[in-house]
Design an enzyme around this catalytic site. Structure first.
Site, PDB file in Angstrom:
ATOM      1  N   GLY A  90       0.817  -1.211   0.000  1.00  0.00           N
ATOM      2  CA  GLY A  90       0.000   0.000   0.000  1.00  0.00           C
ATOM      3  C   GLY A  90       0.846   1.253   0.000  1.00  0.00           C
ATOM      4  N   CYS A  91       0.434   2.227   0.788  1.00  0.00           N
ATOM      5  CA  CYS A  91       1.069   3.547   0.780  1.00  0.00           C
ATOM      6  C   CYS A  91       2.528   3.508   1.223  1.00  0.00           C
ATOM      7  CB  CYS A  91       0.292   4.514   1.671  1.00  0.00           C
ATOM      8  SG  CYS A  91      -1.379   4.888   1.097  1.00  0.00           S
ATOM      9  N   VAL A  92       2.919   2.523   2.009  1.00  0.00           N
ATOM     10  CA  VAL A  92       4.294   2.473   2.512  1.00  0.00           C
ATOM     11  C   VAL A  92       5.265   1.954   1.457  1.00  0.00           C
ATOM     12  CG1 VAL A  92       4.418   0.117   3.426  1.00  0.00           C
ATOM     13  CG2 VAL A  92       5.572   1.979   4.633  1.00  0.00           C
ATOM     14  N   ALA A  93       4.769   1.472   0.332  1.00  0.00           N
ATOM     15  CA  ALA A  93       5.619   0.765  -0.622  1.00  0.00           C
ATOM     16  C   ALA A  93       6.659   1.664  -1.279  1.00  0.00           C
ATOM     17  CB  ALA A  93       4.757   0.099  -1.694  1.00  0.00           C
TER      18      ALA A  93
END
Length: 429
Positions: A181-184
């Protein structure tokens, strides 16, 4: 000269820097801080280029709110709520991969995913191509290609489709990442750094591409769906990273997403490169010093996706900000302590712009002044939350600053898990 000390099998070198801190009008004073570099300069990779590409269709937030209400066929009783969510999202403009009228024609997961593959490939090729040119790196010199996306599925993966389009070698190593998700964006950059420590003569490229608008549910949207619809935008970001033993980069100036000059032609993605080449010395390429990954316990249900018959539906609870306020400060402090630093030593914070409450939670957990998260807020206002590409967009904006604050940088990536990904960077020539 030999490194000053070692810990286990990890070798560190201490460097001392002066930093001027203004305590008040006319009251400058100098403090001393040191950064402990794992394995000395041989363990550091350098960022050679950052480039973001946005779809051509740019919209004001108010227009997007009206379009969402129509597409979801919201009754008048829910339209007031939708308008408040859009007004409080901290977003002024966003880009979409399709004209707004075309979203009515999307029917089912399969056709929508076909649109994703087509446009994610196009945006990704543009972002990577620009980043390679700005870094002065030939496509055939790329040794590792990492791609990340969570807003669609492609088998063969996006990287496999992009290799021939970009002119990368057939034997390039490829790592497609899904599920972070956004942390990728931050996690992908961190894993590239890990790889380049083992292969310091190699060059790697990270691509994050997200088409969040294709996941807006058109039937029976719940409150989290509407919150996501108010925040997320479409876009891609690419980063070129080189190992410590690579030759100097090409003549291009250090790029980064500057303020947008407006949408491009209807059929052409809008690039947000950094400033043109300066007349003075070339800007320093920042080096990645260290990384840290952390999973917050018992938070799997706080943030994520669930797959329904019409596609992805967001999982988002009000606990996310509480988790960050509870966990983030201690994680960051441990990370910095390992490298001889404290929070006041950090010159710039590259924070994932997950939304106003997420940025507030990071600011409060770390005890930062509002100005230290201004770049993240500016990115959110300009393009919305681009999921995995967002923190890379913020990184590019920070690196494009003509008069950066002294001291190292810390990137703070956040995503489902709840996951925290930290990177310590240093601006050096």
């Amino acid at each position: 000269m030999s490194p000053s000390w070692c810990s286990g099998v990890s070798l560190y070198r201490e460097r001392f820097h002066s930093r001027i801190i203004r305590a008040g009008p006319g009251t400058d004073y100098v403090t001393r801080y040191h950064i402990r570099h794992p394995t000395g300069s041989k363990g550091m990779s350098r960022i050679a280029a950052v480039c973001s590409t946005l779809p051509p269709h740019r919209h004001q937030q108010a227009d997007l709110a009206e379009a969402c209400a129509d597409l979801c066929a919201l009754p008048p009783s829910r339209r007031g709520l939708l308008e408040r969510l859009y007004q409080n999202a901290g977003v002024r403009t966003r880009h979409t991969v399709l004209p707004l009228a075309d979203y009515k024609r999307l029917e089912g997961l399969g056709p929508t995913n076909d649109v994703y593959i087509e446009h994610a490939t196009e945006l990704g090729a543009d972002a990577v191509g620009r980043a390679l040119r700005q870094a002065g790196v030939r496509p055939r010199d790329v040794d590792l290609f990492v791609t990340t996306s969570v807003t669609g599925l492609a088998v063969p993966s996006l990287d496999a489709r992009l290799v021939p389009l970009l002119g990368l070698r057939p034997d390039v190593k490829r790592i497609p990442m899904f599920g972070l998700g956004c942390v990728a964006g931050a996690a992908g950059l961190a894993r590239i750094h890990d790889y380049l420590r083992a292969w310091p003569g190699h060059t790697a490229v990270l691509l994050a591409v997200e088409l969040c608008s294709l996941s807006v549910p058109l039937e029976d949207p719940a409150l989290p769906d509407l919150v996501g619809a108010a925040l997320f935008g479409d876009g891609a970001a690419a980063v070129v990273v080189r190992g410590a033993q690579c030759p100097p980069d090409g003549p291009a100036a250090m790029p980064g997403p500057a303020a947008m000059s407006g949408p491009g032609p209807a059929a052409t993605p809008t690039a947000t490169p950094g400033p043109a080449a300066m007349s003075g010395p070339e800007p320093a390429r920042p080096r990645i010093i260290a990384t840290r990954s952390e999973l917050c316990p018992d938070t799997h249900d706080v943030l994520g996706w669930r797959l329904g018959s019409q596609g992805f539906r967001i999982v988002l609870t009000a606990d996310l900000a509480k988790v960050l306020e509870r966990e983030l400060g201690a994680v960051v402090e441990r990370f910095l302590t390992d490298h001889g630093l404290q929070i006041p030593d950090i010159g710039a914070w590259v924070v994932h712009p997950g939304g106003p409450k997420v940025i507030d939670a990071v600011r409060d957990a770390l005890g930062l002044a509002e100005e230290r998260v201004a770049t993240a807020r500016a990115s959110l206002a300009e393009v919305g939350n681009l999921s995995s590409a967002s923190v890379l967009h913020v990184l590019g904006k920070e690196l494009a600053e003509p008069d950066p604050a002294p001291g190292p940088l810390v990137m703070v990536g956040l995503g489902p898990g709840v996951s925290i990904e930290l990177l310590l960077l240093e601006r050096r020539g």
